[in-house]
Scaffold this active site. Structure first.
Site, mmCIF file in Angstrom:
data_model
loop_
_atom_site.group_PDB
_atom_site.id
_atom_site.type_symbol
_atom_site.label_atom_id
_atom_site.label_comp_id
_atom_site.label_asym_id
_atom_site.label_seq_id
_atom_site.Cartn_x
_atom_site.Cartn_y
_atom_site.Cartn_z
ATOM 1 N N SER A 70 1.732 0.761 -6.175
ATOM 2 C CA SER A 70 2.055 1.308 -4.866
ATOM 3 C C SER A 70 2.868 2.609 -5.014
ATOM 4 O O SER A 70 2.397 3.545 -5.664
ATOM 5 C CB SER A 70 2.786 0.252 -4.029
ATOM 6 O OG SER A 70 2.832 0.624 -2.675
ATOM 7 N N ASP A 94 -6.528 -4.397 1.204
ATOM 8 C CA ASP A 94 -5.177 -3.825 1.284
ATOM 9 C C ASP A 94 -4.947 -3.240 2.679
ATOM 10 O O ASP A 94 -5.586 -2.261 3.059
ATOM 11 C CB ASP A 94 -5.028 -2.734 0.214
ATOM 12 C CG ASP A 94 -3.586 -2.275 0.020
ATOM 13 O OD1 ASP A 94 -2.798 -2.372 0.981
ATOM 14 O OD2 ASP A 94 -3.255 -1.823 -1.087
ATOM 15 N N HIS A 107 -2.403 -6.083 -0.590
ATOM 16 C CA HIS A 107 -1.533 -5.105 -1.264
ATOM 17 C C HIS A 107 -0.696 -5.848 -2.317
ATOM 18 O O HIS A 107 0.504 -6.071 -2.147
ATOM 19 C CB HIS A 107 -0.642 -4.391 -0.249
ATOM 20 C CG HIS A 107 0.078 -3.203 -0.810
ATOM 21 N ND1 HIS A 107 -0.582 -2.097 -1.280
ATOM 22 C CD2 HIS A 107 1.405 -2.946 -0.989
ATOM 23 C CE1 HIS A 107 0.301 -1.212 -1.727
ATOM 24 N NE2 HIS A 107 1.515 -1.707 -1.556
#
Length: 234
Positions: free
Chosen positions: A122, A179, A213
């Site tokens: 991320s 995600d 995610h």
């Protein structure tokens, strides 16, 4: 961790998974927003190679605009999570310099840049891409999970001051197809942009069905394969 070396504060605090034999390579892995290096150190332990040292630093606590200025671990400020959002240019560049000090420290300790992989998840993956592409050394590769390329409008010009070898920088980009935080579309746009900066043959873009995610055992297996390929036993 590095004794009295006060010049690399990120390293002093970092979680390090040492090799079980002589360390001839290193993986530096950067966590996501609001996280710490501990969870990723556990993930690295699950795929560890005995001759590789894994370094998982922690970001400082800063106010994050996206989360109503709440203080949390972040590598730089985030204003939004779409490609057109305003970016914290000075924060991104400072964070990249901080990571480069870890790279320089490992080089001074005898691990050459072509034996160092930089990676992250991320926001940490975003920072790893930016850092590797602006580093004066060509690294062994980059692992970019569920992320994007920061300051994407400034590339490829920003690479000109860095190593000319970045054209052949191996990049493993992974993204979950479910995600909701950083949609797969943004990962796809990043992959397209990277192909204009790096030799397209050096980029692997893997997507994982139903993955939100986060990471998964399948994704970590792909990461291990990439590390084994670009950091082979000497």
């Amino acid at each position: 961790m590095c004794g009295n070396n006060m010049s690399v504060p990120l390293l002093d605090e970092a979680v390090t998974v040492s090799g079980t034999e002589k360390e001839t390579a290193a993986v530096i892995f950067l966590h996501g927003l609001g996280d710490t290096g501990h969870g990723w150190a556990d993930s690295m332990t699950s795929i560890r190679l005995p001759y590789v040292k894994y370094i998982c630093p922690h970001a400082s606590h800063i106010p994050v605009t996206l989360n109503m200025k709440m203080m949390m671990p972040a590598w730089f400020d985030l204003m939004g999570l779409n490609p057109e959002a305003t970016e914290d240019e000075s924060g991104i560049k400072k964070a990249a310099e901080d990571i480069k000090t870890i790279i320089e420290h490992e080089i001074k300790n005898g691990i050459p840049p072509h034996r160092i992989i930089l990676g992250g998840f991320s926001q940490g993956g975003a920072l790893s891409l930016y850092t590797a592409l602006t580093c004066q050394h060509q690294l062994a590769g980059v692992v970019a999970l569920s992320c994007w390329l920061p300051l994407h409008r400034s590339f490829p010009e920003v690479c000109l001051g860095a190593s000319t070898g970045h054209k052949n920088l191996p990049i493993l980009q992974c993204h979950g197809e479910a995600d909701a935080m950083i949609p797969l579309e943004f990962g796809g746009l990043t992959a397209v942009k990277l192909r204009h900066i790096v030799n397209p043959q050096m980029i692997t873009f893997k997507t994982f069905p139903k993955l939100p995610h986060s990471s998964s055992p399948e994704e970590m297996a792909a990461v291990k394969e990439f590390i084994e390929k670009y950091l082979p036993r000497i």
